[in-house]
Design a protein around this motif. Structure first.
Motif, mmCIF file in Angstrom:
data_model
loop_
_atom_site.group_PDB
_atom_site.id
_atom_site.type_symbol
_atom_site.label_atom_id
_atom_site.label_comp_id
_atom_site.label_asym_id
_atom_site.label_seq_id
_atom_site.Cartn_x
_atom_site.Cartn_y
_atom_site.Cartn_z
ATOM 1 N N TYR A 235 49.350 36.635 35.806
ATOM 2 C CA TYR A 235 48.783 36.253 34.655
ATOM 3 C C TYR A 235 49.518 37.178 33.560
ATOM 4 N N PHE A 236 49.603 36.509 32.362
ATOM 5 C CA PHE A 236 50.003 37.308 31.169
ATOM 6 C C PHE A 236 49.239 36.947 29.979
ATOM 7 N N LYS A 237 48.635 37.693 29.209
ATOM 8 C CA LYS A 237 47.832 37.586 28.147
ATOM 9 C C LYS A 237 48.169 38.690 27.022
ATOM 10 N N ILE A 238 47.973 38.400 25.713
ATOM 11 C CA ILE A 238 48.376 39.365 24.861
ATOM 12 C C ILE A 238 47.438 40.654 25.117
ATOM 13 N N PRO A 239 47.915 42.086 24.745
ATOM 14 C CA PRO A 239 47.139 42.865 25.165
ATOM 15 C C PRO A 239 46.328 43.495 24.088
ATOM 16 N N ASP B 288 64.274 37.138 31.787
ATOM 17 C CA ASP B 288 63.417 36.250 31.627
ATOM 18 C C ASP B 288 62.423 36.645 30.282
ATOM 19 N N ILE B 289 62.825 36.315 29.215
ATOM 20 C CA ILE B 289 62.018 36.656 28.210
ATOM 21 C C ILE B 289 61.836 35.282 26.997
ATOM 22 N N MET B 290 60.561 35.284 26.565
ATOM 23 C CA MET B 290 60.249 34.296 25.666
ATOM 24 C C MET B 290 59.270 34.532 24.500
ATOM 25 N N VAL B 291 59.206 33.904 23.719
ATOM 26 C CA VAL B 291 58.414 34.050 22.443
ATOM 27 C C VAL B 291 57.136 32.989 22.526
ATOM 28 N N GLN B 292 56.037 33.243 22.003
ATOM 29 C CA GLN B 292 54.908 32.428 22.411
ATOM 30 C C GLN B 292 53.921 32.500 21.167
ATOM 31 N N ALA B 293 53.197 31.439 20.896
ATOM 32 C CA ALA B 293 52.250 31.426 19.902
ATOM 33 C C ALA B 293 50.821 31.561 20.605
ATOM 34 N N TRP B 294 50.132 32.271 19.797
ATOM 35 C CA TRP B 294 48.667 32.387 20.417
ATOM 36 C C TRP B 294 47.509 32.142 19.347
ATOM 37 N N GLY C 172 45.871 34.883 17.472
ATOM 38 C CA GLY C 172 46.443 35.888 18.149
ATOM 39 C C GLY C 172 47.861 36.073 17.732
ATOM 40 N N GLY C 173 48.415 35.487 16.955
ATOM 41 C CA GLY C 173 49.807 35.562 16.493
ATOM 42 C C GLY C 173 50.784 35.129 17.317
ATOM 43 N N VAL C 174 51.880 35.869 17.232
ATOM 44 C CA VAL C 174 53.096 35.504 18.104
ATOM 45 C C VAL C 174 53.495 36.837 19.112
ATOM 46 N N SER C 175 53.695 36.427 20.086
ATOM 47 C CA SER C 175 54.071 37.458 20.949
ATOM 48 C C SER C 175 55.338 37.304 21.889
ATOM 49 N N VAL C 176 56.095 38.275 21.807
ATOM 50 C CA VAL C 176 57.365 38.370 22.495
ATOM 51 C C VAL C 176 57.219 39.041 23.853
ATOM 52 N N TRP C 177 57.393 38.529 24.959
ATOM 53 C CA TRP C 177 57.059 39.097 26.218
ATOM 54 C C TRP C 177 58.312 38.971 27.231
ATOM 55 N N GLU C 178 58.355 39.701 28.470
ATOM 56 C CA GLU C 178 59.125 39.611 29.404
ATOM 57 C C GLU C 178 58.516 39.331 30.749
ATOM 58 N N PHE C 179 59.047 38.497 31.510
ATOM 59 C CA PHE C 179 58.659 38.261 32.727
ATOM 60 C C PHE C 179 59.790 38.132 34.084
ATOM 61 N N SER D 147 58.449 38.699 37.827
ATOM 62 C CA SER D 147 57.230 37.923 37.841
ATOM 63 C C SER D 147 55.940 38.301 38.097
ATOM 64 N N SER D 148 55.699 39.275 38.783
ATOM 65 C CA SER D 148 54.793 40.186 38.982
ATOM 66 C C SER D 148 54.021 40.952 37.880
ATOM 67 N N LYS D 149 55.095 41.423 37.100
ATOM 68 C CA LYS D 149 54.785 42.491 36.164
ATOM 69 C C LYS D 149 55.346 42.072 34.723
ATOM 70 N N PRO D 150 54.707 41.001 34.278
ATOM 71 C CA PRO D 150 54.981 40.817 32.850
ATOM 72 C C PRO D 150 54.520 41.805 31.774
ATOM 73 N N LYS D 151 55.128 41.873 30.738
ATOM 74 C CA LYS D 151 54.832 43.077 29.743
ATOM 75 C C LYS D 151 55.273 42.368 28.302
ATOM 76 N N GLU D 152 54.492 42.669 27.234
ATOM 77 C CA GLU D 152 54.820 42.330 25.749
ATOM 78 C C GLU D 152 55.780 43.187 25.446
ATOM 79 N N ILE D 153 56.971 43.064 24.485
ATOM 80 C CA ILE D 153 57.745 43.719 23.761
ATOM 81 C C ILE D 153 57.883 43.778 22.286
ATOM 82 N N GLY D 154 56.778 42.983 21.848
ATOM 83 C CA GLY D 154 56.922 42.679 20.475
ATOM 84 C C GLY D 154 55.891 41.596 20.093
#
Length: 500
Positions: A380-384, A407-413, A416-423, A426-433
């Motif tokens: 799972y990935f959720k904004i931190p 594998d990087i995407m930008v997403q609306a929350w 919660g705003g806008v998150s840029v994160w990398e997957f 697949s087992s260790k997703p992380k936010e990068i912006g």
């Protein structure tokens, strides 16, 4: 601005909500519709919170744990270039589409077209009044498509609300000619069973196929009868869009009973939506693949024959997913990110009470070949960053940022705003912006925030429900190669092959 200590912020928020029971009903309720507002007005006016919750939110702002009311904050690698407030269309802002130098912004009252040739100063070139939530929007060539999922008196842009129990009521797809961006012309309407909550284009040279997602049938609705276990397929001839028509209703969830073979929901699976259709579908035409987020189910299917899609695999998560909302493939088509819109988008679910695995993204690997491919859950990935209990926040619409080998995407929350994160792992997703605003209010749970956040030709564009159209610039060595990828058109639910 960088928040002082995200760990402190992560620790504290959400405690009062647990004590007051603010989220108790939210977490067990199944959303009847995944929209902030089922009508045609502006975003929800707000639900008062307890005095203790209000005090907690104000204390968190005072301590710097969350940004102040309407305050803009972001990571060092994101710059907020501009915001264009809502203008002639006061309703809820919804989805986005892009073509050339134009951005097309949906709104419950119609749609707006921006000239984004200068991303620092977008200019409005047209605003079209055509009420009918949620006005999910796509473009292809000279055609623009709008979804109507609120019961209307007729198919015109002058229609008024009318009960779905009346046979004469209308819901479905609208088609506009946008060959002149300054003067879009309404050319066709197609009624579909249960309306069109969202839609997805499968474009071909002569025709555009539309997969129409809708749900929640009712025996009292003449045009939305159960079982509603599939999608409507519309064929639109490019040279004669007025001849657009439904050409099929493929059943995706065959089975016994009134609702077919999808997730039965409660009481079998408490807190999970019963599957009575799909919420959103993403297609990857270059691979003849599609992923469906269908309320209680996630599905993978082949679109080699676009009029007759074929389900390859079907998965459920009856522990942490309440409402399968949307899907995004990675470029290699060996992963899918599904989103869970816990609470229908109106709840404060980005806090310690809800935790990291609900209202989140679910990352699935696609393993195997051909019709034997399977969706395998990885993480799972959720904004931190925990949000205030007056901020609706949950996983929502996003897109890939095209970087080869990653594998990087930008997403609306929402708020919660806008998150840029990398997957990439697949087992260790992380936010990068990230980018966000502080809460709209401190005394009410008021719906707002980013509905859609997409990367297009070097910039991130966000359609904020309440605040309008935002443009962000991302500068990061991990994502900078994406700036060289240029598209002529982008409908995020019709994913391109970025490197073809």
């Amino acid at each position: 601005m960088i928040l002082k200590d995200p760990r402190t912020r992560h620790r504290r928020l959400g405690v009062v909500a647990a004590a007051t029971g603010l989220l108790a009903a939210l977490l067990t309720a199944v959303p009847a519709a995944a929209t902030p507002d089922p009508g045609d007005g502006t975003a929800a006016s707000g639900k008062e919170v307890s005095q203790s919750t209000e005090a907690q939110v104000k204390a968190a702002i005072a301590d710097g744990e969350i940004p102040g009311k309407d305050e803009v904050v972001h990571s060092d690698n994101i710059e907020h270039l501009t915001n264009i407030p809502k203008d002639a269309l006061p309703g809820t802002n919804s989805d986005l589409a892009f073509q050339g130098r134009y951005a097309f912004a949906g709104n419950y009252d119609g749609f707006r077209i921006f000239d984004i040739s200068n991303p620092k100063a977008p200019k409005t070139v047209a605003q079209v009044l055509c009420p009918g939530s949620q006005n999910d929007i796509s473009v292809s060539g000279n055609l623009l498509f709008l979804s109507t999922d609120s019961s209307r008196s007729d198919s015109s842009c002058n229609s008024t609300t009318q009960p779905a129990t009346e046979k004469s009521s209308w819901e479905g797809m609208k088609v506009f000619d946008i060959s002149d961006k300054t003067n879009p012309k309404y050319v066709a309407a197609v009624e579909t069973a249960c309306g069109s909550h969202t839609h997805t284009l499968v474009p071909e040279r002569k025709n555009v196929y539309i997969y129409v997602s809708s749900y929640s049938p009712n025996a009292s609705y003449p045009d939305c009868q159960p079982p509603h276990d599939g999608i409507s397929v519309i064929k639109v001839p490019r040279n004669a869009p007025e001849k657009a028509a439904v050409v099929g209703f493929p059943v995706l969830f065959p089975g016994e009973g009134p609702d077919g073979g999808g997730n039965p929901g409660a009481p079998t699976n408490p807190g999970v939506s019963k599957t009575t259709g799909c919420h959103d579908i993403t297609v990857l035409p270059s691979k003849d693949l599609a992923a469906g987020a269908c309320m209680g189910d996630g599905i993978l299917f082949s679109i080699a024959d676009p009029e007759h899609p074929k389900v390859i695999d079907q998965v459920q998560d009856n522990v942490n997913f309440a409402f399968w909302h949307s899907a995004t493939f990675n470029q290699k088509a060996n992963k899918v990110v599904f989103t869970d819109e816990l609470g229908g988008g109106v709840g404060a679910t980005c806090n310690a009470t809800v935790g990291a695995n609900r209202g989140a993204d679910g990352i699935y690997d696609i393993v195997g070949k051909g019709d034997k491919r399977k969706l395998v859950f990885r993480s799972y990935f959720k904004i931190p960053r925990h949000q205030a209990d007056t901020e609706n926040c949950v996983a929502h619409n996003g897109s890939l940022i095209p970087v080869k080998g990653k594998d990087i995407m930008v997403q609306a929350w929402y708020q919660g705003g806008v998150s840029v994160w990398e997957f990439t792992d697949s087992s260790k997703p992380k936010e990068i912006g990230y980018f966000e605003r502080g809460p709209l209010t401190t005394d009410t749970l008021t719906v707002g925030g980013s509905w859609s956040a997409y990367y297009y030709n070097g910039y991130i564009y966000s359609n904020d429900i309440a605040k309008g159209f935002d443009v962000l610039k991302l500068s990061d060595r991990r994502t900078d190669p994406a700036k060289w990828v240029r598209l002529k058109e982008l409908n995020t639910q019709t994913q391109p092959d970025y490197f073809d």
